[in-house]
Each structure stands twice: as C-alpha cells, then as structure tokens.
Design a protein around this motif. Sequence first.
Motif, PDB file in Angstrom:
ATOM      1  N   THR A 129       1.394  -2.923  -5.237  1.00  0.00           N
ATOM      2  CA  THR A 129       1.948  -3.826  -4.231  1.00  0.00           C
ATOM      3  C   THR A 129       2.788  -3.019  -3.256  1.00  0.00           C
ATOM      4  O   THR A 129       3.687  -2.283  -3.667  1.00  0.00           O
ATOM      5  N   ASN A 169       2.125  -2.659 -12.100  1.00  0.00           N
ATOM      6  CA  ASN A 169       2.487  -3.437 -13.281  1.00  0.00           C
ATOM      7  C   ASN A 169       1.985  -2.699 -14.508  1.00  0.00           C
ATOM      8  O   ASN A 169       0.794  -2.566 -14.723  1.00  0.00           O
ATOM      9  N   ALA A 183      11.143  -8.462  -8.073  1.00  0.00           N
ATOM     10  CA  ALA A 183       9.694  -8.589  -8.096  1.00  0.00           C
ATOM     11  C   ALA A 183       9.320  -9.531  -9.224  1.00  0.00           C
ATOM     12  O   ALA A 183      10.147  -9.873 -10.060  1.00  0.00           O
ATOM     13  N   ILE A 226       5.578 -10.768 -11.679  1.00  0.00           N
ATOM     14  CA  ILE A 226       4.177 -10.464 -11.949  1.00  0.00           C
ATOM     15  C   ILE A 226       3.384 -11.755 -11.937  1.00  0.00           C
ATOM     16  O   ILE A 226       3.733 -12.731 -12.608  1.00  0.00           O
ATOM     17  N   LYS A 277      -0.969  -8.910 -10.798  1.00  0.00           N
ATOM     18  CA  LYS A 277      -0.446  -8.235  -9.608  1.00  0.00           C
ATOM     19  C   LYS A 277       1.047  -8.507  -9.457  1.00  0.00           C
ATOM     20  O   LYS A 277       1.561  -9.520  -9.921  1.00  0.00           O
ATOM     21  N   ILE A 278       1.700  -7.590  -8.756  1.00  0.00           N
ATOM     22  CA  ILE A 278       3.132  -7.744  -8.533  1.00  0.00           C
ATOM     23  C   ILE A 278       3.360  -8.439  -7.200  1.00  0.00           C
ATOM     24  O   ILE A 278       2.712  -8.106  -6.212  1.00  0.00           O
ATOM     25  N   ALA A 279       4.240  -9.404  -7.198  1.00  0.00           N
ATOM     26  CA  ALA A 279       4.644 -10.019  -5.936  1.00  0.00           C
ATOM     27  C   ALA A 279       6.133  -9.779  -5.770  1.00  0.00           C
ATOM     28  O   ALA A 279       6.887  -9.860  -6.739  1.00  0.00           O
ATOM     29  N   LEU A 280       6.539  -9.474  -4.563  1.00  0.00           N
ATOM     30  CA  LEU A 280       7.958  -9.232  -4.310  1.00  0.00           C
ATOM     31  C   LEU A 280       8.641 -10.564  -3.994  1.00  0.00           C
ATOM     32  O   LEU A 280       8.040 -11.454  -3.410  1.00  0.00           O
TER      33      LEU A 280
END
Lengths: 156, 745
Positions: free
Chosen positions: A43, A57, B706, B708, B713-716
């Motif tokens: 990201t 992750n 952040a 997950i 996926k990682i979201a901020l």
Amino acid sequence: MSEQATQEQTDNRIEIVSFTIGEQAFCLDIGHVLEIRGWTNTTTLPHAPDYVVGMMNLRGAVLPVIDLSMRLGLGKTIPESRHVIIIAHIDEKSVGFLVDAVSNIITVNTDEIKATPEVSSSKTAAFIRGVYTLEETIVRAIDVHQIMPQEALSAA
Amino acid sequence: MSDLRDMFFEECDDLLEVLSTGLEDLQNETSDAETINAMFRSVHSIKGGAGAFGLDRLIKFAHAFENVLDDLRSDKIGVDATITALMFSGFDHLSDLVDAARDDNDLPDTDGAAVLAELKQTTQNANGGVGGDDDDDANEVSSDDFEVQAMDFSLDLGGDDDGGIGDLPGLPSLGGGDDATDGATHFVVKFKADPVLYTRGHDPALLFRALGEMGELSIEADRSEVAPLESLKDAPAAISWTLTLRPDDGIDESTIREIFEFVEGQCTLHISETVVEAAAEEDTAPVADAPAAPVAEAAPAAAAAAPVAKAEAKPAPAKAPKAEKQEAKGGDGGKKSSEPRNSTIRVDLNRVDRLINLVGELVISEAMLRQSMNELPVSANSAVSEAIGQLKTLSGVLQESVMAIRAQPVRGLFQRMSRIVRESSRQAGKTSRLVMVGEATEVDKTVTERLVEPLTHMIRNSVDHGLEKAEDRVAAGKPEMGTIKLEAAHRSGRVVISLSDDGAGVNRAKVRQKAEEKGLIRPEDDLTDSDIDNLLFRPGFSTADEISQLSGRGVGMDVVRSEIQALGGRINLQSEPGKGTTITISLPLTLAVMEGMLIEVAGESLVVPTVALRETLQPGQANIHDFCDGDRGLSVNDSMLPIVDLGEALGFRAPLPDFSNQSLLLIEGESGRRSALAVDGIVEQREVVIKGLEQNYQSIPGIAAATILGNGKIALIVDTDQMIPSPGNGNPGLRKGSELAEVNL
C-alpha cells in the motif's frame, strides 16, 4: 594452541544471506533476517521517501518495504512476482527489503571483511560496512542501521 | 522474591485506592465506622508488607498513620477538617513512600517529616502522652502480619495485651465473657483440615484463637486418625477438632462462619447450634471412635446437632474461588463478607496484550476467509457459509470480551488527580476541592495510563489559571473554596472525560492579544469565541504573565492536545466568563478497533473514521466555488466549507480540475471546524482493527494508522483533524495546505 585458534576462528564466523540487486551482490547478517518472501502488493504511503515502496501485511503486522536498489542509488525497482522481499528485524523494527533475488547463505569469518573501496560513491559508502570476497565475487555487507529510513530512526 | 515484591506493590496500589476512597468519604462526610476500619486495614496491610521487605521508612510512617486511624476509630479523636487535611497529607506522603520504595529511590529525609511529626503529635494528644511512637512494636506487629492467615491483627497501642485478634470490626463487644448466656445456645464446630489448608499456610490454631475471642471455648482434638510415628511419612492431615463455643452476646453462626471463610474448600466444617444445660456443657463429643464415656456424656448435644449439621454439610467447594481470591490478596482482612465480592485474578498485562493481538489477527483471518468464500461459485455449500456466519459472530464476541479484560474503572486515575488538586492548590495558595463523578466508568487500561500526564497538566492549569484568588472569588460572590469537577461517562461509543472549574473563565481579550503578539493570528482575523478559546491549544501559547511554579513550564496545552490525539481522542474547551471553564476530552473506548468508512482515492483504499464523519454528499457543481490558488469551497447550509482533495493532500496525484465526479465527505474536527474531503468513491462502512504505523515505521502526516482489509491488503486510516484547515489549527497533513477555512456566510 591450535585448539585455541580454532576456537577463535569459530567465534568470528557468522552466517550471511547474500542477494543480488542488478549485477551486484550484497549481504545481511542472518541474525537480522526473519524470513524471505515473494513479492506481494504493498500500500502506497503518502509523503514517503522514494525508496519506501509501501506497507505490506505480514500475517497481521504492518511493515514498510524498502526498495534497496533505490536506497543504494541503483535505480528504482519495478516490482514483479520474481522479486523477493527479505523480512528483517533491525533496531526493534521489522522491515521488508525488496531485492532481485536471494542467492545463498554463506558462512564467513568476520575478519575477512575488507574496507569498502574508495572509488565508491558517497551513497554506497554510507550504507556498506565493507566487502567480502567470495570466489572472485565481491559481496557488499549492508550497514543495517544506516539503511533504515532515517526519519524512523530519529523518531524512535 | 522480586515476584513477591511486585505483588506487594500491586497490593499497595489497591490499598492506597481503598484509603483514598475512605478519605473522600471522610471529607464528604459520608463515612461510617467501616470507612475508618477499611482505611486502618489498608495502612496496616501496607505496614505489614513493608515489614516483610524491610522498608523501614514506610513502616515507620505507616505506623504513625495507623495510630491516628486507630484513635479515630476508637473515637479518641473526632473527625474534623484539621484531621482530614492531616490524613490527606499523610496519604500523599504514604503514596510517595510506596513509589519511592517501588523504584528503590530514597526520598529526602525532610520529606514528610512534618507530617510524621504531626501524626505522632495527634496520637500523643489523643492518648494523653501514652502509647506514642514505638518502633519495636511496629516491627513486631508487621512480622505477625505476614503469617498468611485470614485475620488482620489489630495493633492495640493502649497496651491492651489481648493477643491481637480481638479487633474484628463489625463485631460488637469483644472480650470479657458474659455469664448470662448460661443455658443458652452453644455452637459445636467440627473442623477437619484438608492437607491443602496447610500447604497454603493457614494455621488452625489461629482460627481457633479467633473463635476464642467470641466466647468461652473448649477444644478437643481427635488424634485417632493420626498414623503411628514409625509409619508417619507424607501422611495427610489427620487431626480433627471439635470446638464448643459458649458465645458472647451478638455472636451468631454467621460470625463464626466468617472466621472459617478463608479456609473454605480446604477443610471439612460442621457448625451446629445447640441448647445445652449448664451441667452438660462440661465436655463435648470427640469424634466417633473416641473412648465411649465422653460420647455418652455429650450425646444430647450430638443428637441435637445432627440435623443442622447435615444441612450445613460442605458448603465450601462452590465458593472456593472466593477463598482463593482472598488468599491472593494476602492477609488483607476481608470483613466485608456481607458485600458481594468479585473474584479477580492478577494477570501479566503482556499476556492480555498478546491475547488481544491474536484475537485481532483472528478477526482479520476470519474476514479474509469470508471474502474468499464470497468469491467462490454460488454452488458452494450453504452449510459452510452458515458455519462461517457463526464464526463471524463468535469472533466478534470474542474480540469484545477480550477488550473488556483491559477495561478498568477510571477511579484510580481520578484519585491520583485529587492529589494533584491538593498539591497545586497548596502551591498556588488557593483552596479548592475536587468533585468526581462517574469514577466507575471503564476505559482501556492503556488509555487511563496515558491520560495521567495530560490530566495532571490540565488540572494544574485549572487551579493556576482557572480559579481566581480567594479574595477575587469572594468579591465575585462565589464561595471561597474553588471547585474542580472531574467527570467521566460513556457517550455513544466513546468515553467523555470533562474537567470543569468554577473559576473566571478564559480571558478572551487577553488570549487574543497574546496570540496576536506571538503572530499566531492576524489582528484582522475574525474569530468566534470558541476559536479564541481553542487558541490555548496552539503550541507556544501561554497567557500567564509570569511563569508560576505550577504551570508555564514550557509544556503547554498543545502537548496535552497532542497526547489526547495520540490516543485517538479529541479535546475541546468551553468557557463562560465569570462562570468557569470546561475542557472535554472524548476518547475511543478501545485503542484497537474503530468504525470507519472505506473510501477510494487514486486507486488506493483508505479509511475515514466514522466519528469525524458528519455527512456524505454528491455535490452539484453549483455548490462548488473557486477561489484563487485552486482552492475550492463548498456551500452547505449557509456556510462555506473548504474542500480538501484527499488524493492531492496525500500526494497521490495532481490536483483535479473539477470535483464533479467526486464524492464529498463532510468531516468535523475536535474544534468543531469542518471541511469536505473529496474522494473518488465510497465503498462501505466497516469496523477496522487499528494497526499503528510507528511500531515498524514512523508517523505519517495526514495518516493516523493503518488497518488490514478482508482481502489482506492494507488500508491507511486518514487523520481527519489534519485534513481540516483553519487559522487556529495548522495543517501539517496537507502538502499544499488550503488557505481556506470555514466561514459563516
């Protein structure tokens, strides 16, 4: 006497993980390496230095991925599935290093490390502690503390 | 040893809390006899523990403190303001001593000397000069105290040498026998200890002594089960006893039971009540296989006892955890048996955190599993999806329960603050009191811990700047004593803690002038009252003309604010001239999970915290107005809000030419200011697990943390407060900060 010498020799022996970026070989002390993984999507981080690819992750932990090539001034890596991320633990932080490929795990004697040749650019000199010569190949030993994102260190 | 030591200090914290609660009750005149008893026991237990660790200063001080409490409870001295004040000082110093001992520091000798002297003086006055300080006595008692046992020995300084156990608070008239009870009820107690009773360090003799305090007691031991000496090896405890008690007035079965309460589950206990003729009370039945004659003699008693005994048989096992809890607490006397008691265990915080992390990851894995299920063809087994639905529910409940483990009442935090109020009032030469409301409100432990510093600072500010000097207060028609109110409550999924004083309120003219001097605002800026009030949170702002000892140490309210923000909280200040100031802190219940709106910007997924979100809208171009430098504003309900292009602010892309295809999120910051965030799309609202960025990286401007997503996926998570430009609030999150702030049209 000879026994003592052997003892000393084993004391100075460490294992290193060697890997390549472009045509060059580098290495890390295996003590810092947690695991090696294939490339996964990251990201993007806002306002991040150009060598920070993004956050990945790792089984629930969020950690930054550093493009070692960019960090060492060797140009930006366009990540593909063939690329490898070395997960390392340095200064209480976990971080992923994006590299081209991991080649080997080698046992070396720390006495064999040689100073970085003076021809190196200042950037290389700052991040390389020295070099090992292994079968005619020069393996550059990364200075793990310098290679971490600098703001991260000052913030810590 | 260090484990024991740690346990002692943890206990001290609990005991100090009890003491502090008692002091509050004393001050508010809501105390009763039990209040002082509880306080006495606390100090006494601290002394006892200190004795075991050789903490001499602590022992000495606790001893003096305890003497005064003892005089209080025996009514040798009465409760008045002087005594209460002395107690508070004593409590403060006692906490200091405990802290110092915990950190292995030595306090300067002068610290607390005055309090100590005053405590001693008080005792001496109360006792006519007799029974003053006596260190040997203190040591002797403390060693007593460390036998692990149920009862608190009382320290009777009047030289009353009755063995100590006499002091069971709540039990009337101890000591001398009363002959009038002849021919009345007797109790026959049959007691046989399980081996575990001994391994836990209890001693039946002490229990019997306690029983002996309740009346005339005869004890008979039955050694018939004891193996002969030659075969006596690791033999289980074999002696049983029969105790016959001719009770004093006011002693009933429940008081007897209290004595054995702490060994419940570790013994076989029968208590029976019987009416015995004066003649028959000479002897009592040893157990069955003892010689025949005594059995016959005691037959009536035994017969009478039988039905009762049956009914009473083995009440213990079900209550075992309770007994263990008492043990874990050491010898701290538990005379409040009438009150329902909560069972607690002490657990290393790291273990809890590990559990919480694991559950957090479980929730993420569960979401990932669910998402991949959804991507399967429709033919997928419905039983599987049903099971996954259950898993989702369960993991949700699991997460909530785990979070609840960390929740703690804010009482401890508030009580620490009451000391800050006392100290800062003394330093500022003002009189003030702290009123606490909602101390039972539960908050995550990390939150309470991290609130100590900011709250301390806020309280110092309130006392120093908020409250007026006594003469000014009187002149303004207010009571001379200032009131500081600390209040906690749960409000719509957040914890709201507010600190209010009844002082003069914010001097807005002065604040404005100061802010202009410091160049924080321009003289022509049009600021609302609340804008001015919130200028106090700006870095480098201090209105105090001279630096006082209390505040003005270079740490301003801005530090308070950043600490609160670091906790995911908001802080707000409201002030009414002449009436006082209220600072409100709103905090998330837990630091680990929050509600967020998942959005998309420039191909990235981001989360906007729902707490800041007011409204989402698709603007018509008509409502968007251009300003110079590419700034744009949105007119909503008669006000003009700055539009922040999130993609641009985070450096993901170049500024958009127009926002016609964008969704706008109306967000409101802690200061009440609003702005509109332009995003590419709104996906859904969901609960997200917060993952800090600082742990492995560093903080990022404009980003709070952040999370997950279900697909791994990682979201901020967007830091909304940094996305609201305003003159009273810098905008470090914005690469190119919009100069526009909300204006009322």
